[in-house]
Design a protein around this motif. Structure first.
Motif, PDB file in Angstrom:
ATOM      1  N   LYS A  90      17.370 -20.808 -30.734  1.00 49.93           N
ATOM      2  CA  LYS A  90      16.127 -21.045 -30.275  1.00 49.93           C
ATOM      3  C   LYS A  90      16.138 -20.590 -28.779  1.00 49.93           C
ATOM      4  O   LYS A  90      16.551 -21.320 -27.978  1.00 49.93           O
ATOM      5  N   SER A  91      15.606 -19.491 -28.450  1.00 55.57           N
ATOM      6  CA  SER A  91      15.206 -19.216 -27.104  1.00 55.57           C
ATOM      7  C   SER A  91      13.963 -20.001 -26.928  1.00 55.57           C
ATOM      8  O   SER A  91      12.840 -20.276 -27.219  1.00 55.57           O
ATOM      9  N   CYS A  92      14.121 -20.507 -25.354  1.00 59.73           N
ATOM     10  CA  CYS A  92      12.903 -21.318 -24.780  1.00 59.73           C
ATOM     11  C   CYS A  92      11.984 -20.567 -23.917  1.00 59.73           C
ATOM     12  O   CYS A  92      11.259 -21.270 -23.209  1.00 59.73           O
ATOM     13  N   ASP A  93      11.918 -19.423 -24.248  1.00 62.29           N
ATOM     14  CA  ASP A  93      11.005 -18.426 -23.321  1.00 62.29           C
ATOM     15  C   ASP A  93       9.663 -18.779 -23.619  1.00 62.29           C
ATOM     16  O   ASP A  93       8.823 -18.259 -22.575  1.00 62.29           O
ATOM     17  N   ASN A  94       9.380 -19.407 -24.439  1.00 65.41           N
ATOM     18  CA  ASN A  94       7.992 -19.803 -24.765  1.00 65.41           C
ATOM     19  C   ASN A  94       7.492 -21.383 -24.360  1.00 65.41           C
ATOM     20  O   ASN A  94       6.294 -21.784 -24.768  1.00 65.41           O
TER      21      ASN A  94
END
Length: 311
Positions: free
Chosen positions: A282-286
Motif C-alpha cells: 500500500k502506497s500512502c500517497d493518498n
C-alpha cells in the motif's frame, strides 16, 4: 481494473497490501458456510437486536452496541448526523476526514491535543487507535476523555486486537463512541461486518433509526454464529499475527534504504528511498501529510520473502 486487482490479490504470496488474517477463518468454518449457503440465501436474517447480542458475546462487549455493515457505515452516519466540527488525527483512515474537521498530527502530544480541543471549539475528537496507517497506539486517550466529558470521543479500535498478546482495555465513558471493523481481525473483510458501541444508550437508540431494518445479511449472521464456536482458534491466529508482525518488522529494519516506524498493529509503515512498485504493497500517497515515499506493509505469513523482494 478493480476486478483485476481483486483477482491479483487472491491467493497472492506477495500481497502486503490488504490487512487480512491469513490463519482465520478456518477451513472448517468455510466448509460449514458452503454447506448452508442455499438455505442462507433464501431466508431472512434475524433482526438487528438479535444479531447485535451475538456480536456483543463475540467481542465481550457489555455496553449498548449496534451491528453495522462494515465500520464505514458507522463512521459516515456518525460524522454526517452527530458531528459539526471534529478534531481528527492525521494521517488516518480516509473516511474519518469526510466531515468538517480540524486535522492534527497523529503523534501530537497530549498537551497539543488538549490545546486544539479548546482552541477550535470542536464537539468531537476522532482517533484511530492503533492509527492507520502508522500503527501508533496512544495510551493517553482515557485521560483526555476524563478531562473533556462534554466532548464526544469517537475511537476506531479496528486494530486493537493486535496491540499486544493481552488486548488493552477499551476506552470508557458516556462521551465515548467505539467503532470497530471485524473484517481485519477475523479475516472476513469481504463480508462487511463491524459495530458501533457506547455507554450512551440514548445515542445508540437514535443511531439505530439511521440504519436499515436489515443491514446485516443471513450469510453474515451465520458466520457470526460460527465465529462464536471457534473463539479459541481465532485467539491462536491473533497471537500468531502479533508475533509474526514483530518478526516482519525486524526483517524490514535490515533493509538499508527503508526507515521503519514503530507499530502496534498487524501492519507497519515505512519510508523508502526507493520506489516500491514490483509487488503488492500500500502506497500512502493518498494519506494526509504523507507522500509516495511512505508505504504500509500488512502482515503476510510469507513475510520472509521481503528480503529478496526488496533487494
Amino acid at each position: 481494473m478493480q476486478k483485476q486487482l481483486v483477482t491479483r490479490m487472491k491467493d497472492s504470496s506477495d500481497n502486503f497490501y490488504f490487512m487480512i488474517n491469513p490463519y482465520f477463518p478456518t477451513e472448517e468454518i468455510i466448509n460449514q458456510l458452503r454447506k448452508d449457503l442455499l438455505h442462507l440465501v433464501r431466508y431472512y436474517p434475524s433482526n438487528q437486536k438479535v444479531i447485535s447480542e451475538k456480536v456483543k458475546r463475540l467481542e465481550n462487549v457489555t455496553i449498548p452496541l449496534l451491528t453495522v455493515n462494515g465500520s464505514c457505515e458507522a463512521i459516515r452516519i456518525l460524522l454526517q448526523n452527530y458531528t459539526k466540527k471534529a478534531l481528527v488525527t492525521v494521517p488516518n483512515f480516509n473516511e474519518w476526514e469526510i466531515s468538517n474537521h480540524i486535522p492534527i498530527p497523529y503523534d501530537a502530544t497530549t498537551d497539543e491535543i488538549r490545546n486544539a480541543i479548546q482552541h477550535h471549539n470542536v464537539d468531537t475528537v476522532c482517533f484511530c487507535n492503533p492509527n492507520n496507517p502508522t500503527g501508533l497506539y496512544r495510551d493517553d486517550i482515557q485521560q483526555l476523555i476524563n478531562e473533556f466529558p462534554h466532548i464526544k470521543f469517537a475511537i476506531d479500535i479496528s486494530f486493537i486486537d493486535f496491540v499486544d498478546e493481552t488486548i488493552p482495555p477499551y476506552p470508557k465513558g458516556k462521551n465515548v463512541i467505539l467503532i470497530k471493523s471485524l473484517g481485519k481481525n477475523y479475516g472476513i473483510c469481504g463480508i462487511r461486518l463491524g459495530y458501533i458501541a457506547s455507554e450512551d444508550e440514548e445515542f445508540i437508540n437514535d443511531f439505530v433509526t439511521k440504519i436499515p431494518i436489515w443491514n446485516i445479511n443471513s450469510v453474515t449472521e451465520a458466520l457470526i454464529d460460527l465465529l462464536l464456536e471457534h473463539k479459541d482458534e481465532y485467539e491462536q491466529s491473533r497471537i500468531k499475527i502479533i508475533q509474526g508482525t514483530r518478526k516482519m518488522v525486524d526483517l524490514l529494519k535490515t533493509i538499508p534504504y527503508i526507515k521503519v516506524f514503530p507499530t502496534n498493529a498487524n501492519f507497519v509503515m515505512v519510508k523508502s528511498e526507493k520506489s516500491i512498485t514490483h509487488f503488492n504493497v500500500k502506497s500512502c500517497d493518498n494519506k494526509t501529510g504523507l507522500d509516495g515515499t511512505y508505504y504500509r506493509f500488512a502482515y503476510n505469513a510469507n513475510f520472509k520473502q521481503l528480503k529478496e523482494l526488496l533487494q
